[in-house]
Enzyme design. Structure first.
Site, short mmCIF file in Angstrom:
data_model
loop_
_atom_site.label_atom_id
_atom_site.label_comp_id
_atom_site.label_asym_id
_atom_site.label_seq_id
_atom_site.Cartn_x
_atom_site.Cartn_y
_atom_site.Cartn_z
N THR A 131 -30.81 87.70 -11.87
CA THR A 131 -32.24 87.65 -12.18
C THR A 131 -32.92 86.49 -11.45
OG1 THR A 131 -33.75 87.05 -13.97
CG2 THR A 131 -31.49 86.39 -14.27
N ASP A 132 -34.23 86.59 -11.28
CA ASP A 132 -34.99 85.46 -10.70
C ASP A 132 -35.09 84.30 -11.69
OD1 ASP A 132 -36.79 86.60 -12.52
OD2 ASP A 132 -38.45 86.78 -11.10
N GLU A 133 -34.76 84.56 -12.98
CA GLU A 133 -34.95 83.51 -13.99
C GLU A 133 -34.02 82.32 -13.78
OE1 GLU A 133 -35.79 84.88 -17.94
OE2 GLU A 133 -36.36 86.85 -17.22
N TYR A 156 -30.53 82.43 -21.95
CA TYR A 156 -30.29 83.62 -21.12
C TYR A 156 -30.14 83.23 -19.65
CZ TYR A 156 -31.49 87.66 -18.20
OH TYR A 156 -31.50 88.62 -17.20
N LYS A 160 -26.90 83.40 -17.07
CA LYS A 160 -26.90 84.18 -15.81
C LYS A 160 -26.62 83.24 -14.63
CE LYS A 160 -27.65 88.02 -15.21
NZ LYS A 160 -26.79 89.25 -15.25
#
Ligand code: NAD
Ligand code: TYD
Length: 348
Positions: A131-133, A156, A160
């Site tokens: 993810t970009d997060e 989260y 990741k």
């Protein structure tokens, strides 16, 4: 013939990836490995479940021994890893679940692949879907590139980010051929209604308030899920070993503007008087550690692999709403039972 294990294939994005591969590659054997948590739903794959190149295995990636057994049995040439706990708000209440699945589960899969590939990596590939997060948050300007330093803020995104580091470490340490994709927020059919867009569609249909965290100025870059599935196909087959590719929609929206656009389209489709759904907008307490803005620079995948989004946001949103209106039973099924308990706790 190639055998590919796709983890998390019963979830939102995974089901679109499984469908893309099953239909496009009749010579491949596609194994969907999924634990069927609250987010997994085999209804998502009803249309392809009887095809001969598709198989489902219910299994938890946290079980290391089971992963070894499955990999030994099926001898996959490729792994496309999507299984994850994926919701930021749940990670705030239960961080350990995220460490178990997203970190330990990923390492279990890497170990199982390493075990059966035994240092002969010809024709093998481990594709980790991220993810970009992991990059943290942007101010009002700039974009995340593949070289942006990781700076996760939620449990989260921290889990990741950790899994991304492990995947890269297996390339550097054991020479495992890996690729990563870091994608922006997805939306589309089969999206679980704990995330902003399907939650608001569900609430508009049920005339419930539309909870906007904080001042609603938080910004996300939205991509239609089928375009993400196509990007995964391209990177899995044509991406360079050891590389990561940012995937994004070139499509930034402040949450409040997005929800207003959604309200407008819902009113048109439901023949409501103009402004009906907007009246449901309610500003609520902000999410702790809420990242202000995500924006992806997807130049690399665009230039190297000729990928770009196929639909505009307005088109994608319209298709998404149509899907939810045509699949009210799906929505009812996934929002009965445990969903109600989650909703009560989260929005009380
Ligand atoms: P999702 O929550 O809809 O689906 C996750 C799937 O993984 C479910 O089918 C669930 O049953 C399965 N799963 C969970 N724990 C498992 C376990 N221990 N063992 C086996 N299966 C398990 O998630 P999603 O939104 O489809 O996201 C898929 C992947 O894409 C995730 O890795 C996520 O981090 C990543 N991603 C998501 C987005 C997004 O906007 N949703 C954006 C970028 C990247
Ligand atoms: P979400 O769909 O949970 O995705 P992510 O947190 O992975 O970006 O949330 C998207 C944005 O919408 C995020 O800024 C949080 C906000 N949001 C709300 O304002 N209200 C809600 O009820 C939810 C679920 C999210």
């Amino acid at each position: 013939m190639k055998t590919i294990i796709i983890t998390g294939g019963a979830g939102f994005i995974g089901s679109h990836v499984v469908r893309e591969f099953v239909l496009k590659y009749p010579d491949y054997k596609i194994i969907n490995l999924d634990a069927l948590t609250y987010a997994g739903n085999l209804e998502n794959l009803k249309d392809i479940e009887t095809l001969p190149n598709y198989q489902f295995i219910k299994a938890d990636i946290v079980d290391a021994k089971l992963m070894l057994d499955i990999f030994e049995n099926y001898q996959p040439d490729g792994v496309i890893h999507l299984a994850a706990e994926s919701h930021v708000d749940r990670s705030i209440s239960n961080p350990l679940d995220f460490v178990m699945t997203n970190v330990i589960g990923t390492v279990n899969l890497l170990n199982a692949a390493k075990h059966i590939w035994k240092d002969d990596y010809t024709g093998k590939r481990f594709h980790h879907v991220s993810t970009d997060e992991v990059y943290g948050t942007l101010g009002n300007e700039g974009f995340f590139t593949e070289n942006t330093a990781y700076d996760p803020h939620s449990p989260y995104s921290a889990s990741k980010a950790s899994s991304d580091h492990f995947v890269r470490a297996y390339q550097d340490t054991y020479e495992m051929p890996i690729v990563l994709t870091n994608c922006s927020n997805n939306y589309g059919p089969n999206h679980f209604p704990e995330k902003l867009i399907p939650l608001c569609i569900h609430n508009i249909l049920n005339k419930k308030s539309l909870p906007i965290y904080g001042d609603g100025k938080f910004t996300r870059d939205w991509l239609y899920v089928k375009d993400h599935a196509k990007a995964i196909d391209l990177v899995f087959h044509e991406g360079k070993d050891g590389n990561s590719y940012n995937v994004g929609g070139f499509n930034e929206w402040k949450n409040i503007d997005l929800v207003k656009e959604l309200c407008k389209q819902m009113d048109e489709k439901l023949n409501n008087p103009v402004g009906t759904s907007e009246q449901l907008i309610t500003f609520v307490k902000d999410r702790p550690g809420h990242d202000l803005r995500y924006a992806i620079d997807a130049t690399k995948i665009n230039q190297e692999l000729d990928w770009k989004p196929s639909v505009t946001f307005e088109e994608g949103l319209s298709k998404t709403i149509d899907w939810f209106l045509e699949n009210k039973e799906w929505l009812e099924n996934v929002t009965s039972g445990d969903y109600q308990n989650y909703y009560e706790k989260q929005y009380k």
